[in-house]
Design a protein around this motif. Structure first.
Motif, short mmCIF file in Angstrom:
data_model
loop_
_atom_site.label_atom_id
_atom_site.label_comp_id
_atom_site.label_asym_id
_atom_site.label_seq_id
_atom_site.Cartn_x
_atom_site.Cartn_y
_atom_site.Cartn_z
N ALA A 116 0.83 -1.20 0.00
CA ALA A 116 0.00 0.00 0.00
C ALA A 116 0.87 1.26 0.00
N LEU A 117 1.94 1.23 0.79
CA LEU A 117 2.86 2.38 0.84
C LEU A 117 3.51 2.60 -0.52
N LYS A 118 3.90 1.51 -1.17
CA LYS A 118 4.52 1.64 -2.50
C LYS A 118 3.55 2.31 -3.48
N ASP A 119 2.31 1.87 -3.44
CA ASP A 119 1.31 2.45 -4.35
C ASP A 119 1.07 3.92 -4.02
N PHE A 120 0.97 4.22 -2.73
CA PHE A 120 0.76 5.62 -2.30
C PHE A 120 1.95 6.47 -2.73
N GLN A 121 3.16 5.94 -2.56
CA GLN A 121 4.36 6.69 -2.95
C GLN A 121 4.39 6.94 -4.45
N LYS A 122 3.98 5.94 -5.22
CA LYS A 122 3.97 6.08 -6.68
C LYS A 122 2.99 7.18 -7.11
N ILE A 123 1.79 7.13 -6.53
CA ILE A 123 0.75 8.10 -6.89
C ILE A 123 1.17 9.52 -6.52
N ASN A 124 1.93 9.65 -5.42
CA ASN A 124 2.27 10.98 -4.90
C ASN A 124 3.69 11.41 -5.25
N GLY A 125 4.30 10.74 -6.23
CA GLY A 125 5.59 11.18 -6.74
C GLY A 125 6.77 10.95 -5.82
N LEU A 126 6.66 9.96 -4.93
CA LEU A 126 7.75 9.64 -4.02
C LEU A 126 8.47 8.37 -4.49
N GLY A 171 8.32 1.35 -0.18
CA GLY A 171 7.53 0.60 0.79
C GLY A 171 7.94 0.89 2.22
N VAL A 172 8.93 1.78 2.39
CA VAL A 172 9.39 2.19 3.72
C VAL A 172 8.58 3.40 4.17
N LEU A 173 8.13 3.39 5.42
CA LEU A 173 7.43 4.55 5.97
C LEU A 173 8.47 5.54 6.49
N ASP A 174 9.00 6.34 5.57
CA ASP A 174 9.99 7.35 5.96
C ASP A 174 9.27 8.66 6.27
N LEU A 175 10.05 9.67 6.60
CA LEU A 175 9.45 10.94 7.02
C LEU A 175 8.74 11.64 5.87
N LYS A 176 9.26 11.52 4.65
CA LYS A 176 8.61 12.14 3.50
C LYS A 176 7.25 11.51 3.24
N LYS A 188 3.57 13.22 3.64
CA LYS A 188 2.65 13.25 2.51
C LYS A 188 1.29 12.67 2.89
N ILE A 189 1.30 11.60 3.72
CA ILE A 189 0.03 11.04 4.20
C ILE A 189 -0.71 12.07 5.04
N ASN A 190 0.03 12.74 5.93
CA ASN A 190 -0.59 13.80 6.75
C ASN A 190 -1.12 14.94 5.88
N GLU A 191 -0.40 15.23 4.82
CA GLU A 191 -0.82 16.29 3.90
C GLU A 191 -2.16 15.94 3.25
N ARG A 192 -2.30 14.66 2.86
CA ARG A 192 -3.57 14.22 2.28
C ARG A 192 -4.69 14.36 3.30
N MET A 193 -4.42 14.04 4.55
CA MET A 193 -5.43 14.18 5.59
C MET A 193 -5.81 15.63 5.81
N GLN A 194 -4.82 16.51 5.75
CA GLN A 194 -5.10 17.94 5.93
C GLN A 194 -5.97 18.47 4.80
N ASP A 195 -5.71 17.97 3.58
CA ASP A 195 -6.54 18.37 2.45
C ASP A 195 -7.99 17.98 2.68
N LEU A 196 -8.18 16.78 3.23
CA LEU A 196 -9.53 16.28 3.43
C LEU A 196 -10.26 17.02 4.55
N SER A 197 -9.51 17.47 5.56
CA SER A 197 -10.15 18.12 6.71
C SER A 197 -10.16 19.64 6.61
N SER A 198 -9.62 20.18 5.50
CA SER A 198 -9.49 21.64 5.38
C SER A 198 -10.78 22.31 4.93
N GLY A 199 -11.76 21.50 4.52
CA GLY A 199 -12.99 22.09 4.01
C GLY A 199 -13.03 22.13 2.50
N LYS A 200 -11.89 21.78 1.85
CA LYS A 200 -11.87 21.74 0.39
C LYS A 200 -12.81 20.64 -0.10
#
Length: 469
Positions: free
Chosen positions: A419-429, A433-438, A442-454
């Protein structure tokens, strides 16, 4: 023509080699399909294992081969039956029972250090004098730095009643302080609740572990004391858990009568009943494609008894019951033993529950759900097999971002890695498959987009609209 003949010759040699290889591990003049009893088949399996041990060019133990054989038996069954090795079974027990022996502290890993970042309710660690931001330097006089993060955290676990000695480096103090903490049974609360939007009670259940019904009851008592006008029960992303807990939770919302019918193999039907009076508060239940098993029992009972309105999208459709049994090697087996039906005798296995009000979301999670997620605050990366809060938090988010097979276990397993590999591919990382800081950011950024009201949580909005009407 010469090349063609060479190819045919090579194919013939390969087939001959394979035939000789297979022949060497079968019995003379005896074909596997002609085996008539289990003893003969077990003898055949023994021959295969012995052949592998003798000829395999790699490292493998007889125990590992047998574990693989055990798992193989369950792979030909349904997807919900499984064989657990000892460590897997222990983790499964913690997840399903919702309790473990520990000190009741939330641990973060930063720069290889174990740091206390919070405490659970009535925590033995807090009572012993530990504080947030304390750094655990040693556990039972073993220096923590010699272990990886998973091993260090595992050292804090143990049988209730036993003590663990912690060497603590506290902010503003140079010397190490030592604390003795007696481990206790720590209960995992899968229920969150709050009041939202003009006296509407919101209850979310992440899973049906052993503590679910108890905490739903407490949530309802506190919400009713605040004179709420309606209740939203959020079962989105809840993949189920213990059958009895699902029945007890349903009992809080429906009138006396059947909750679920269970059809066992070669046995009579068993029906489990609600024994309480129906709650006299308008109710809306939120569901989606990741609402499964015990969650569907609750949603199905509420729908059949017309005790509330189901809002969202069609549920998963897991209408079978599993029984978990420990085995002598410390592992366990989970086996499908029955099918369940809703109070109106509807089968939902492979079908799911259709909502009363179909609402597709622009997003999978809501602000309320995001607020219940574990914070990913560990300043390190996690690879396959490693455990941590970041992993747990990422799994929560990934599952609700559409990676349906990911389960929140805190261990970075193969499913999470893919799942991480697929997420990284979609988001240009980089696809590691490693859960690194980037990747974490990026996962947190997606969550912020969803909770921002956009993007709005249309399902939650519809639930609020229904209750206000």
């Amino acid at each position: 023509m010469v090349n063609f003949r060479k190819k045919v010759h090579c194919i013939f040699i390969c087939v001959l080699t394979l035939t000789l290889t297979l022949t060497s591990i079968t019995y003379a003049n005896e074909d596997f399909k002609k085996f008539n009893n289990l003893d003969e088949r077990l003898a055949y399996l023994k021959g295969i294992i012995q052949y592998i041990e003798k000829n395999y060019d790699g490292k493998v133990t007889e125990e590992e081969l047998m574990e693989g054989a055990y798992k193989g038996v369950f792979k030909v069954l349904d997807p919900h039956s499984n064989y657990f090795e000892k460590d897997e079974y222990n983790q499964f027990q913690i997840d399903s029972i919702g309790a473990y022996g520990g000190i009741g502290a939330t641990i973060s890993v930063k720069a290889g250090k174990l740091i206390i970042v919070g405490f659970m309710e009535n925590s033995p660690a807090k009572r012993a004098g530990l504080k947030e931001e304390d750094i655990i330097e040693s556990i039972n006089d073993e220096v923590v730095s010699k272990y990886n993060s998973k091993e260090g955290i595992d050292l804090l676990l143990g049988h209730p009643g036993t003590k663990v000695k912690l060497g603590i480096k506290r902010k503003g103090q140079e010397s190490i302080q030592y604390f003795y903490v007696q481990r206790e049974i720590i209960k995992i609360n899968p229920v969150q609740f709050k009041v939202i939007d003009d006296h509407i009670g919101y209850i979310r259940i992440d899973e049906f572990n052993q503590n679910a019904s108890e905490n739903v009851k407490k949530s309802l008592e506190e919400l009713k004391a605040k004179n709420i006008k309606g209740i939203i029960l959020d079962l989105r992303g809840n993949l189920g858990g213990l059958l009895q807990e699902g029945v007890k939770v349903a009992d809080e919302f429906i009138p006396k009568g059947p909750v679920v019918h269970i059809n066992y193999k070669n046995k009579k039907r068993k029906t489990l009943y609600a024994e309480k009076e129906k709650i006299n508060i308008p109710l809306v239940v939120l569901v989606n494609r990741l609402t499964a098993s015990a969650s569907e029992i609750v949603a199905g009972a509420i729908q059949d008894t017309k005790s509330g309105i189901i809002v969202g999208t069609k549920t998963y459709g897991k209408g079978t019951v599993q029984q978990t049994t420990p085995i002598t090697n410390g592992g366990g087996i989970k086996l499908t033993i029955a099918e369940y039906l809703t109070p109106n005798e509807r089968s939902i296995n492979g079908i799911g529950i259709q909502p009363d009000v179909l609402v597709k979301n622009n997003l999978v999670v809501s602000k309320e759900v995001i607020g219940c997620f574990v914070s990913m605050i560990e300043d390190k990366k996690f690879s396959l097999g490693e455990r941590g809060l970041n992993v747990y938090g990422a799994q929560q988010r990934l599952k609700l971002l559409g990676y349906e097979k990911v389960e929140a276990t805190s261990i970075l397993d193969g499913v999470t890695l893919n799942a991480l590999k697929d997420f990284q591919k979609i988001n240009g990382l980089e696809e590691t498959g490693v859960l690194d800081l980037k990747t974490r950011d990026k996962i947190n950024e997606r969550m912020q987009d969803l909770s921002s009201g956009k993007l709005k949580d249309l399902q939650l909005e519809k639930a609020i609209e229904i209750l206000k009407e």
